[in-house]
Design a protein around this motif. Structure first.
Motif, short mmCIF file in Angstrom:
data_model
loop_
_atom_site.label_atom_id
_atom_site.label_comp_id
_atom_site.label_asym_id
_atom_site.label_seq_id
_atom_site.Cartn_x
_atom_site.Cartn_y
_atom_site.Cartn_z
N PHE A 60 0.85 -1.22 -0.02
CA PHE A 60 0.17 0.07 -0.15
C PHE A 60 0.83 1.29 -0.09
O PHE A 60 0.41 2.22 -0.83
N ASP A 107 -7.54 2.56 -3.44
CA ASP A 107 -6.41 1.70 -2.83
C ASP A 107 -6.74 1.70 -1.38
O ASP A 107 -6.28 0.63 -0.82
N ASP A 154 -9.11 -0.94 -0.65
CA ASP A 154 -8.47 -2.27 -0.91
C ASP A 154 -7.86 -2.65 0.27
O ASP A 154 -7.84 -4.02 0.80
#
Length: 549
Positions: free
Chosen positions: A332, A355, A358
């Motif tokens: 990440f 992102d 996720d």
């Protein structure tokens, strides 16, 4: 209206949470001024939620400290000692758990005057702070029962080194070293057959360097004394004369497992000095990253606890979960321990909403596995037998010692800077302060598990609230000083930064949660069997590196 001599005061009713914090601090300061009208003055800066009590005579220092922590209900956060050209400045930090705002009690002494009264008899939490200041600056706290042999060990260094003084040259070799001859560890137990069992400071594997002296007359530990600072790196001295960016490297790297929290506290101090408004998107993303770090840290501590109790399968399962979170962090952010992300003014990079979502989903999958592991642990008799009723720290002891973080909350102490002194918009996020009351090892495990669960819950609230926009504001160094803080995974951390007229760091001081909580190590260890020692130590989750700096 502000009491006594106050400057930088704004008129009109409070309009923001910052104004409300200022009200709380000002009210407490006004009460102090009423009690000692001729012996202290009050100075208030409405740009910061801080009220300063400038004490004119040291004769009332102990009384003021006692009043702040008992009648006014403030917690002691730390002591900042600064050597100025003509005087010493002793800055005692206090804050409220139930109301936001800060009280700084200041004492100034001529530079040739190297003694002030100790407040540790009234505020026992100040004990390690005074011992540290005495060792590093060579000042004396009159009435303190045990000074010296703390940061600089007497069997290696003479008492007069005082490496934090301005005149000390950290780049030059010490001309002469004169350790105390015949040094022996301090003992307290006086009974027939009493003896001391030393443990450390060298261990196998990756265990950090620390020594423990356990006194006993049989099978139970009667007195436990930790000896730390084998890893003392003089970070605060080396930071002097460095740029803001160089200071950030020190803040971020002295304790890798909690790197983001410390870097965040440092950045908030710099931003307060330079009057930087961090972009709203960066503020929220900082909170997201802080909770990701908290989740990973707590899983790591649970793994160590499982290992200490001999549950190798459970320890392996927890280790796999920690590795999963490190990989999530690396994928990440680009760094497994979140290095290089936070910077004065915001963040070094942006994170897209998809992102973030996720990352939350991946964290939730890890949490489901942690749920299953915890369910097995809470019904494992071999696990519970080693933790329930073991390593007890009572609420009174935790409050007296000034403990912070999961250790304190497992002993019934309310105190979380995310709520008491909100930052990163935590006051806009739904969360509950996790409190357990038993104060034993299993209570600490439960707090860790529940806080890990809540960290994922907080992360999930942030992506929908992200505003569009930049994540970094420009920072122009200015002269001044400020305190930054954060609720690090191990508890409250405080970073004091002073910038000189040249924009370089002239003073940097860190009060880390491990420095605070090592002060309570003996309370958990004493009156328990020797075989419980490594388990109790694991449940405390203390860091040597975070302490030694």
């Amino acid at each position: 209206m502000c009491p006594a001599r106050c400057t930088h005061c704004s008129s009109g009713p409070p309009e923001s949470s910052e104004d409300k914090r200022m009200e709380s601090a000002a009210e407490t300061a006004a009460q102090a001024h009423q009690k000692w009208p001729s012996q202290l003055e009050v100075w208030i800066d409405r740009r910061k939620p801080v009220a300063e009590l400038r004490i004119r005579t040291t004769e009332i220092l102990r009384d003021v400290a006692r009043w702040l922590t008992t009648e006014a209900g403030l917690r002691f956060a730390g002591l900042i000692l600064e050597q100025q050209p003509e005087q010493w400045e002793f800055r005692y930090l206090f804050y409220l758990d139930h109301k936001a705002g800060w009280i700084h009690a200041l004492v100034h002494q001529p530079v040739e005057q190297v003694s002030v009264p100790s407040i540790s008899s009234e505020v026992y939490a100040a004990d390690p702070h005074e011992r540290e200041a005495e060792d590093l600056f060579g000042v004396t706290f009159s009435g303190h029962p045990k000074l010296g042999d703390f940061v600089l060990h007497d069997d290696s260094w003479q008492e007069s080194v005082a490496p934090m003084r301005k005149e000390f040259d950290e780049a030059a070799a010490l001309a002469e070293r004169a350790p105390r001859e015949g040094w022996r560890p301090r003992t307290i137990v006086e009974a027939p057959g009493a003896f001391v069992t030393p443990i450390g400071p060298v261990y196998a594997g990756v265990t950090e360097s620390a020594q423990f002296f356990l006194e006993t007359v049989g099978e139970d530990v009667i007195r436990a004394i930790p000896r730390l600072f084998y890893k003392y790196r003089a970070m605060e001295k080396v930071a002097e004369g460095r740029t803001i960016d160089e200071g950030l490297l020190f803040a971020e790297r002295f304790a890798a497992t909690t790197a983001f929290a410390h870097a965040l506290a440092y950045c908030q101090a710099v931003e307060a000095i330079c009057r930087v408004k961090v972009p709203p998107r960066a503020v929220m993303l900082r909170g997201f990253l802080a909770e990701l770090e908290r989740f990973r840290h707590h899983v790591g501590v649970i793994q160590e606890i499982c290992e200490s109790t001999g549950l190798s399968v459970a320890a392996s399962q927890a280790a796999l979960l920690e590795e999963d979170l490190l990989r999530i962090s690396g994928a990440f952010t680009g760094h497994r321990y979140l290095f290089g992300l936070v910077t004065p003014g915001g963040l070094m990079r942006d994170f897209a909403g998809p992102d973030c979502r996720d990352a939350v989903e991946q964290a939730r999958k890890v949490l489901l596995k942690l749920d299953s592991l915890f369910e097995m642990l809470r019904y494992s008799s071999s696990f519970l037998d080693r933790l329930e009723g073991v390593g007890l720290i009572s609420s009174d002891e935790a409050r007296k010692l000034g403990l912070v973080g999961p250790i304190a909350r497992a002993s019934g102490i309310v105190g979380d800077l995310r709520k008491a002194q909100p930052y990163c918009n935590y006051d806009r996020l739904q969360s509950d302060e996790i409190i357990e009351n038993e104060g034993d090892g299993f209570a600490r495990v439960r707090v860790l598990y529940q806080e890990a669960t809540q960290a994922v819950h907080i992360m999930g609230q942030i992506p929908p609230q992200l505003e569009s926009g930049e994540v970094l504001a420009p920072v122009t160094p200015q002269q001044g000083a400020a305190l930054g803080w954060a609720e690090a995974p191990r508890g409250a951390t405080f970073h004091w930064v002073r910038l000189g007229g040249d924009g370089l760091i002239s003073r940097y001081h860190v009060v880390s949660p491990s420095f605070i909580n090592w002060h309570g190590f003996h309370a958990a260890t004493e009156n328990f069997a020797f075989q419980d020692f490594p388990i109790i130590l694991a449940t405390l989750g203390l860091s040597v590196a975070e302490n030694d700096r």
